[in-house]
Write a protein that holds these residues in place. Structure first.
Motif, PDB file in Angstrom:
ATOM      1  N   TYR A  28       0.846  -1.203   0.000  1.00  0.00           N
ATOM      2  CA  TYR A  28       0.000   0.000   0.000  1.00  0.00           C
ATOM      3  C   TYR A  28       0.880   1.251   0.000  1.00  0.00           C
ATOM      4  O   TYR A  28       0.649   2.203  -0.756  1.00  0.00           O
ATOM      5  N   TYR A  29       1.908   1.251   0.825  1.00  0.00           N
ATOM      6  CA  TYR A  29       2.837   2.380   0.899  1.00  0.00           C
ATOM      7  C   TYR A  29       3.555   2.590  -0.431  1.00  0.00           C
ATOM      8  O   TYR A  29       3.681   3.722  -0.920  1.00  0.00           O
ATOM      9  N   LYS A  30       4.021   1.502  -1.029  1.00  0.00           N
ATOM     10  CA  LYS A  30       4.752   1.600  -2.289  1.00  0.00           C
ATOM     11  C   LYS A  30       3.862   2.073  -3.431  1.00  0.00           C
ATOM     12  O   LYS A  30       4.354   2.625  -4.427  1.00  0.00           O
ATOM     13  N   SER A  31       2.554   1.887  -3.293  1.00  0.00           N
ATOM     14  CA  SER A  31       1.622   2.371  -4.321  1.00  0.00           C
ATOM     15  C   SER A  31       1.317   3.854  -4.159  1.00  0.00           C
ATOM     16  O   SER A  31       0.531   4.412  -4.925  1.00  0.00           O
ATOM     17  N   GLY A  32       1.933   4.491  -3.169  1.00  0.00           N
ATOM     18  CA  GLY A  32       1.637   5.893  -2.889  1.00  0.00           C
ATOM     19  C   GLY A  32       0.320   6.080  -2.170  1.00  0.00           C
ATOM     20  O   GLY A  32      -0.338   7.107  -2.313  1.00  0.00           O
ATOM     21  N   TRP A  33      -0.054   5.074  -1.394  1.00  0.00           N
ATOM     22  CA  TRP A  33      -1.317   5.073  -0.638  1.00  0.00           C
ATOM     23  C   TRP A  33      -2.523   5.174  -1.583  1.00  0.00           C
ATOM     24  O   TRP A  33      -3.551   5.731  -1.220  1.00  0.00           O
ATOM     25  N   THR A  34      -2.414   4.623  -2.784  1.00  0.00           N
ATOM     26  CA  THR A  34      -3.516   4.746  -3.743  1.00  0.00           C
ATOM     27  C   THR A  34      -4.566   3.662  -3.574  1.00  0.00           C
ATOM     28  O   THR A  34      -5.759   3.917  -3.743  1.00  0.00           O
ATOM     29  N   GLU A  35      -4.142   2.437  -3.259  1.00  0.00           N
ATOM     30  CA  GLU A  35      -5.120   1.356  -3.181  1.00  0.00           C
ATOM     31  C   GLU A  35      -4.627   0.282  -2.227  1.00  0.00           C
ATOM     32  O   GLU A  35      -3.521  -0.245  -2.381  1.00  0.00           O
ATOM     33  N   PHE A  36      -5.468  -0.061  -1.253  1.00  0.00           N
ATOM     34  CA  PHE A  36      -5.115  -1.132  -0.319  1.00  0.00           C
ATOM     35  C   PHE A  36      -5.784  -2.428  -0.740  1.00  0.00           C
ATOM     36  O   PHE A  36      -6.988  -2.458  -1.003  1.00  0.00           O
ATOM     37  N   ASN A  37      -4.996  -3.490  -0.775  1.00  0.00           N
ATOM     38  CA  ASN A  37      -5.505  -4.820  -1.078  1.00  0.00           C
ATOM     39  C   ASN A  37      -4.977  -5.806  -0.050  1.00  0.00           C
ATOM     40  O   ASN A  37      -3.748  -5.926   0.115  1.00  0.00           O
ATOM     41  N   PRO A  38      -5.855  -6.502   0.658  1.00  0.00           N
ATOM     42  CA  PRO A  38      -5.372  -7.566   1.546  1.00  0.00           C
ATOM     43  C   PRO A  38      -4.609  -8.612   0.734  1.00  0.00           C
ATOM     44  O   PRO A  38      -4.820  -8.761  -0.470  1.00  0.00           O
ATOM     45  N   VAL A  39      -3.714  -9.332   1.400  1.00  0.00           N
ATOM     46  CA  VAL A  39      -2.953 -10.383   0.743  1.00  0.00           C
ATOM     47  C   VAL A  39      -3.165 -11.691   1.492  1.00  0.00           C
ATOM     48  O   VAL A  39      -3.611 -11.701   2.642  1.00  0.00           O
ATOM     49  N   LYS A  40      -2.865 -12.788   0.840  1.00  0.00           N
ATOM     50  CA  LYS A  40      -2.825 -14.079   1.511  1.00  0.00           C
ATOM     51  C   LYS A  40      -1.459 -14.212   2.145  1.00  0.00           C
ATOM     52  O   LYS A  40      -0.440 -14.317   1.447  1.00  0.00           O
ATOM     53  N   ALA A  41      -1.409 -14.162   3.456  1.00  0.00           N
ATOM     54  CA  ALA A  41      -0.125 -14.189   4.150  1.00  0.00           C
ATOM     55  C   ALA A  41       0.535 -15.552   3.999  1.00  0.00           C
ATOM     56  O   ALA A  41      -0.089 -16.590   4.267  1.00  0.00           O
ATOM     57  N   ASN A  42       1.778 -15.547   3.560  1.00  0.00           N
ATOM     58  CA  ASN A  42       2.556 -16.779   3.471  1.00  0.00           C
ATOM     59  C   ASN A  42       3.300 -17.026   4.772  1.00  0.00           C
ATOM     60  O   ASN A  42       3.490 -16.120   5.589  1.00  0.00           O
ATOM     61  N   THR A  43       3.759 -18.244   4.954  1.00  0.00           N
ATOM     62  CA  THR A  43       4.449 -18.613   6.180  1.00  0.00           C
ATOM     63  C   THR A  43       5.699 -17.768   6.370  1.00  0.00           C
ATOM     64  O   THR A  43       6.479 -17.555   5.434  1.00  0.00           O
ATOM     65  N   THR A  44       5.872 -17.268   7.573  1.00  0.00           N
ATOM     66  CA  THR A  44       7.061 -16.491   7.924  1.00  0.00           C
ATOM     67  C   THR A  44       7.536 -16.881   9.315  1.00  0.00           C
ATOM     68  O   THR A  44       6.731 -17.259  10.175  1.00  0.00           O
TER      69      THR A  44
END
Length: 545
Positions: free
Chosen positions: A396-412
């Motif tokens: 979201y930050y890298k998009s310049g706060w233009t569009e937020f999209n949830p992601v499928k969190a991968n194992t970390t």
């Protein structure tokens, strides 16, 4: 973007009106500008405050006193405990707080008079948005910054109930209306601010790098700071005969540990939803040992969160996740504590690992309250560090706060921040925009290498702190953070909770990872000559490096 005073983010109509949700009833809240009457303490205990400019036709505010309410040599009666002592020295005050809708864009938000008593059981605004806890800043501003600094400093290191806690030593700014007798505390907070001298000099060329070890706490994570507030309020509600049979949460490990411990201390049932096979054994054993009712589910954190929200909407179980804004009131005290530990000097940067994203807002709120109430004159720049495998805020930050999209969190390996659809996304964005903040990410290899390097200099950190340190290393490399910038990295959990990840790293047992800084044990025969040969090789190698 300039930071916005907390008191200006909401319309003035909120100062006198209260609106209850359609299914609840509640208390109308009234705030007044009132004069100061010093009723307890001595001149040395309570800094002077000039009330001559205030009118005298309203109810008085009682000046809060320091923890030192008895003479140096006087000990409480043997039959009393610290709660009994606190009851004898309790005093009234005019501070208050309430829930209001969280406003992410104050300049364009329509006026609203929606607000709720903290004694209401409500998690969302009428529009379905997040709530925030708004303090009566007018009452708090009747005391200057010097007064608050002196008061908070006077309580550090005491056993006086409840001020021995790093959270409750700021009680007037946290949950001002709760009776001290209802507080459930393990004297959490007051955690070590560690000068990372060797790590800073060796790997970053920095001499003013600090690590705030919030994981050195009762259950081994920063979650204790918020859970003491939430469980204390539940304890109050149950004494008021509100319909609360227990407290529930979805968790990636640390939240459930904190919830179960504080509920056990208060004798309140706790219910925990955990994603199966996605947390460490050390994290799993904590709620089990503390008597929680643990449900292990074949889903991730986001799935557990969805279920606990549905369950708490149907059953009288109090929701303990950071959707509940009470927890953030406790977590914000870590920011105040950092300022206090620097003798009220403001660091240049504070780096916070981010998953569900309540903590980055909590730090912003703590710093901003200190600025608005005159304890400091600015706030630090904030950095939120995310694992690349669960990085919706970073994208979201890298998009310049233009569009937020949830992601499928991968194992970390940073399992506590393995969250793809964070509840507090709007809060985090607000905090970052108003602190000229940055978002950075760390790959699995980067975070594990950073953890290993930190451990090699005498720390023993969790993978989440590895994420934050990796972010710092990138920002230093790019010149964003200068070598003389005073920088604080927030360590959110104790490394002992994540020993398996360290074992896997140092045994080079992680598939696809070089584990460049692994320190493997050397197998040697139990023979003097063989041992001497191995030691000679090791010492010669060390003398050449």
């Amino acid at each position: 973007m300039a930071s916005i005073p907390l008191s200006q983010r909401y319309t003035s109509s909120l100062l006198t009106k209260s609106t209850q949700p359609h299914h609840q009833t509640g208390t109308k809240l009234q705030f007044h500008r009132t004069p100061i009457v010093k009723c307890t303490g001595t001149a040395s205990q309570s800094p002077a405050f000039d009330s001559s400019s205030l009118t005298t036709n309203h109810s008085p505010v009682i000046i809060p006193t320091s923890a030192d309410t008895t003479s140096v040599n006087q000990r409480r009666p043997a039959e009393d405990n610290i709660r009994d002592e606190a009851r004898r020295h309790s005093s009234a005050h005019n501070f208050s707080a309430r829930y209001v809708p969280f406003i992410s864009d104050p300049n364009n938000a329509p006026p609203t008079d929606e607000s709720y008593s903290l004694d209401e059981i409500v998690y969302r605004s009428r529009s379905g948005g997040l709530l925030d806890v708004l303090h009566d800043m007018t009452a708090l501003k009747q005391f200057d910054g010097k007064y608050w600094r002196s008061l908070f400093d006077s309580r550090v290191g005491k056993t006086t109930w409840p001020y021995g806690s790093g959270v409750w030593s700021k009680k007037e700014w946290v949950l001002p209306e709760i009776d001290s007798d209802d507080i459930v505390s393990a004297f959490e907070g007051n955690s070590n601010l560690f000068w990372a001298e060797r790590f800073g000099k060796k790997f970053l060329g920095m001499n003013d790098l600090w690590v705030k070890h919030c994981g050195i706490s009762h259950t081994g994570s920063f979650k204790d700071l918020g859970m003491t507030v939430l469980v204390s309020q539940v304890n109050r509600l149950r004494k008021m005969n509100r319909p609360v049979v227990g407290v529930g949460c979805a968790s990636t490990g640390d939240t459930s540990a904190a919830l179960s411990a504080y509920c056990a201390a208060a004798g309140i049932p706790s219910i925990v939803f955990l994603p199966a096979n996605r947390i460490s054994i050390a994290q799993l054993v904590q709620p089990i040992a503390n008597g929680a009712f643990v449900l292990s589910m074949d889903t991730d954190f986001d799935g557990c969160m969805k279920l606990i929200r549905e369950v708490t909407a149907e059953l009288p179980i109090y929701l303990a996740n950071s959707l509940n804004s009470l927890r953030l009131e406790g977590q914000k005290t870590a920011a105040i504590e950092i300022l206090q530990q620097f003798d009220w000097e403001v660091p240049d940067w504070v780096i916070v690992p981010g998953g569900n994203l309540g903590n980055i807002y909590a730090f912003y709120k703590g710093f901003q309250m200190c600025k608005e109430l005159g304890l400091v004159d600015r706030i630090p720049r904030l950095v939120c560090a995310q694992a690349a495998n669960a990085n919706p805020l970073y994208l979201y930050y890298k998009s310049g706060w233009t569009e937020f999209n949830p992601v499928k969190a991968n194992t970390t390996f940073a399992s506590a921040i393995q969250i793809g659809d964070p509840v507090s996304i709007d809060r985090a964005v607000f905090a970052l925009k108003n602190s000229n903040g940055i978002v950075e990410e760390a790959t699995e290899e980067e975070l594990m290498d950073a953890m290993a390097l930190a451990d090699s200099t005498g720390m023993f950190i969790c993978p989440h702190t590895g994420v934050a340190l990796s972010a710092l290393m990138k920002l230093r490399e790019r010149g964003v953070i200068g070598k003389t910038d005073r920088t604080v990295v927030v360590s959110t959990a104790h490394g002992l909770k994540f020993t398996q990840s360290k074992i896997n790293y140092h045994s080079k047992g992680i598939e696809g990872m070089a584990c460049r800084y692994a320190n493997q044990p050397v197998e040697v025969e139990a023979d003097f000559g063989a041992v001497m040969n191995v030691l000679s090789q090791y010492l010669n190698k060390g003398s050449k490096s």
